[in-house]
Motif scaffolding. Structure first.
Motif, PDB file in Angstrom:
ATOM      1  N   GLU A   1       0.833  -1.213   0.000  1.00  8.03           N
ATOM      2  CA  GLU A   1       0.000   0.000   0.000  1.00  8.03           C
ATOM      3  C   GLU A   1       0.863   1.257   0.000  1.00  8.03           C
ATOM      4  O   GLU A   1       0.610   2.198  -0.748  1.00  8.03           O
ATOM      5  CB  GLU A   1      -0.921   0.008   1.214  1.00  8.03           C
ATOM      6  CG  GLU A   1      -1.795   1.236   1.289  1.00  8.03           C
ATOM      7  CD  GLU A   1      -2.759   1.222   2.457  1.00  8.03           C
ATOM      8  OE1 GLU A   1      -3.441   2.242   2.640  1.00  8.03           O
ATOM      9  OE2 GLU A   1      -2.838   0.221   3.185  1.00  8.03           O
TER      10      GLU A   1
ATOM     11  N   VAL B   1       2.331   1.885  -3.493  1.00  8.03           N
ATOM     12  CA  VAL B   1       1.345   2.428  -4.439  1.00  8.03           C
ATOM     13  C   VAL B   1       1.187   3.926  -4.196  1.00  8.03           C
ATOM     14  O   VAL B   1       1.196   4.727  -5.136  1.00  8.03           O
ATOM     15  CB  VAL B   1      -0.015   1.702  -4.321  1.00  8.03           C
ATOM     16  CG1 VAL B   1      -1.083   2.415  -5.137  1.00  8.03           C
ATOM     17  CG2 VAL B   1       0.114   0.253  -4.778  1.00  8.03           C
ATOM     18  N   ILE B   2       1.085   4.323  -2.937  1.00 13.09           N
ATOM     19  CA  ILE B   2       0.928   5.742  -2.605  1.00 13.09           C
ATOM     20  C   ILE B   2       2.184   6.523  -2.997  1.00 13.09           C
ATOM     21  O   ILE B   2       2.093   7.619  -3.557  1.00 13.09           O
ATOM     22  CB  ILE B   2       0.578   5.906  -1.116  1.00 13.09           C
ATOM     23  CG1 ILE B   2      -0.837   5.349  -0.880  1.00 13.09           C
ATOM     24  CG2 ILE B   2       0.675   7.366  -0.685  1.00 13.09           C
ATOM     25  CD1 ILE B   2      -1.236   5.235   0.563  1.00 13.09           C
TER      26      ILE B   2
ATOM     27  N   MET C   1       2.194   7.087  -6.688  1.00 13.81           N
ATOM     28  CA  MET C   1       1.240   8.142  -7.028  1.00 13.81           C
ATOM     29  C   MET C   1       1.823   9.525  -6.715  1.00 13.81           C
ATOM     30  O   MET C   1       1.714  10.450  -7.521  1.00 13.81           O
ATOM     31  CB  MET C   1      -0.074   7.925  -6.281  1.00 13.81           C
ATOM     32  CG  MET C   1      -0.837   6.695  -6.740  1.00 13.81           C
ATOM     33  SD  MET C   1      -2.218   6.245  -5.653  1.00 13.81           S
ATOM     34  CE  MET C   1      -3.219   7.711  -5.691  1.00 13.81           C
TER      35      MET C   1
ATOM     36  N   LEU D   1      -4.627  10.348  -0.606  1.00 16.36           N
ATOM     37  CA  LEU D   1      -4.176   9.271  -1.496  1.00 16.36           C
ATOM     38  C   LEU D   1      -4.424   7.951  -0.784  1.00 16.36           C
ATOM     39  O   LEU D   1      -4.043   7.799   0.374  1.00 16.36           O
ATOM     40  CB  LEU D   1      -2.682   9.395  -1.803  1.00 16.36           C
ATOM     41  CG  LEU D   1      -2.223  10.642  -2.536  1.00 16.36           C
ATOM     42  CD1 LEU D   1      -0.702  10.728  -2.527  1.00 16.36           C
ATOM     43  CD2 LEU D   1      -2.738  10.634  -3.959  1.00 16.36           C
TER      44      LEU D   1
ATOM     45  N   GLN E   1      -4.738   3.436  -1.460  1.00 14.08           N
ATOM     46  CA  GLN E   1      -4.684   2.281  -2.343  1.00 14.08           C
ATOM     47  C   GLN E   1      -6.116   1.808  -2.562  1.00 14.08           C
ATOM     48  O   GLN E   1      -6.931   1.832  -1.646  1.00 14.08           O
ATOM     49  CB  GLN E   1      -3.861   1.161  -1.724  1.00 14.08           C
ATOM     50  CG  GLN E   1      -3.736  -0.042  -2.633  1.00 14.08           C
ATOM     51  CD  GLN E   1      -2.977  -1.181  -1.979  1.00 14.08           C
ATOM     52  OE1 GLN E   1      -2.949  -1.317  -0.772  1.00 14.08           O
ATOM     53  NE2 GLN E   1      -2.381  -2.017  -2.804  1.00 14.08           N
TER      54      GLN E   1
ATOM     55  N   GLN F   1      -2.540  -2.510 -10.272  1.00 11.49           N
ATOM     56  CA  GLN F   1      -2.888  -2.130  -8.914  1.00 11.49           C
ATOM     57  C   GLN F   1      -3.383  -0.700  -9.026  1.00 11.49           C
ATOM     58  O   GLN F   1      -2.898   0.068  -9.868  1.00 11.49           O
ATOM     59  CB  GLN F   1      -1.674  -2.207  -7.991  1.00 11.49           C
ATOM     60  CG  GLN F   1      -1.315  -3.625  -7.627  1.00 11.49           C
ATOM     61  CD  GLN F   1      -0.141  -3.656  -6.688  1.00 11.49           C
ATOM     62  OE1 GLN F   1       0.981  -3.752  -7.141  1.00 11.49           O
ATOM     63  NE2 GLN F   1      -0.405  -3.556  -5.401  1.00 11.49           N
ATOM     64  N   THR F   2      -4.362  -0.332  -8.212  1.00 10.68           N
ATOM     65  CA  THR F   2      -4.942   0.992  -8.352  1.00 10.68           C
ATOM     66  C   THR F   2      -4.855   1.794  -7.063  1.00 10.68           C
ATOM     67  O   THR F   2      -4.763   1.240  -5.968  1.00 10.68           O
ATOM     68  CB  THR F   2      -6.422   0.916  -8.780  1.00 10.68           C
ATOM     69  OG1 THR F   2      -7.169   0.246  -7.767  1.00 10.68           O
ATOM     70  CG2 THR F   2      -6.579   0.191 -10.100  1.00 10.68           C
ATOM     71  N   GLY F   3      -4.902   3.096  -7.233  1.00  8.81           N
ATOM     72  CA  GLY F   3      -4.955   4.014  -6.117  1.00  8.81           C
ATOM     73  C   GLY F   3      -5.908   5.137  -6.471  1.00  8.81           C
ATOM     74  O   GLY F   3      -6.136   5.420  -7.650  1.00  8.81           O
TER      75      GLY F   3
ATOM     76  N   LYS G   1      -8.195   8.105 -10.519  1.00  9.53           N
ATOM     77  CA  LYS G   1      -7.670   6.770 -10.248  1.00  9.53           C
ATOM     78  C   LYS G   1      -6.334   6.588 -10.963  1.00  9.53           C
ATOM     79  O   LYS G   1      -6.205   6.919 -12.136  1.00  9.53           O
ATOM     80  CB  LYS G   1      -8.652   5.718 -10.766  1.00  9.53           C
ATOM     81  CG  LYS G   1      -8.239   4.287 -10.488  1.00  9.53           C
ATOM     82  CD  LYS G   1      -9.133   3.269 -11.176  1.00  9.53           C
ATOM     83  CE  LYS G   1     -10.577   3.414 -10.771  1.00  9.53           C
ATOM     84  NZ  LYS G   1     -11.417   2.355 -11.381  1.00  9.53           N
TER      85      LYS G   1
ATOM     86  N   CYS H   1      -1.469   1.522 -11.657  1.00 11.81           N
ATOM     87  CA  CYS H   1      -0.046   1.350 -11.369  1.00 11.81           C
ATOM     88  C   CYS H   1       0.442  -0.030 -11.796  1.00 11.81           C
ATOM     89  O   CYS H   1      -0.234  -1.033 -11.556  1.00 11.81           O
ATOM     90  CB  CYS H   1       0.208   1.523  -9.874  1.00 11.81           C
ATOM     91  SG  CYS H   1      -0.373   3.084  -9.209  1.00 11.81           S
TER      92      CYS H   1
END
Length: 117
Positions: free
Chosen positions: A35, A38-39, A42, A62, A64, A76-78, A96, A99
């Motif tokens: 997590e 991912v952040i 971003m 922000l 995940q 993978q999305t955030g 969105k 990633c």
């Protein structure tokens, strides 16, 4: 006898906390990111002006958001909550991040799924 619970509930504002962690990513093979990774990805993307029309100062939160397939590719999305100035004033919008391999491949409007141009 039990007495009723009378606790006051207050809403708190989401906090954007900067993640300061380096990621070692093998770009040859897709990897699952934590997590915080991912952040971080971003954050780096927004600071590099890859999210057109927004500055990092516009970001409110922000998070995940899990995993999803988009156009046949697994990501993978955030989600980023950002402030946007419109003709109607300041509005909060969600975008969105898709990633993959340690970077943001695409930014989409969260509601419509259309790529942010």
């Amino acid at each position: 006898m039990n007495s009723p619970i009378t606790e006051e509930v207050t809403e708190t504002e989401p906090v954007v906390e900067e993640v300061r962690e380096e990621i070692a990513v093998d770009t040859a093979t897709p990897t699952m990111m934590s997590e915080s990774h991912v952040i971080l990805v971003m954050q780096k993307s927004i600071k590099a002006c890859e999210l057109r029309g927004f500055n990092y100062d516009d970001v409110q939160a922000l998070v995940q958001a899990g995993e999803e397939e988009f156009e046949g590719v697994h990501y993978q999305t955030g989600l980023a909550t950002v402030n946007m100035t419109t003709i109607f004033g300041l509005k909060e919008q969600k975008v969105k991040a898709l990633c993959s391999n340690g970077k943001v491949a695409k930014w989409l409007w969260a509601v419509s799924g259309v790529e942010v141009q």
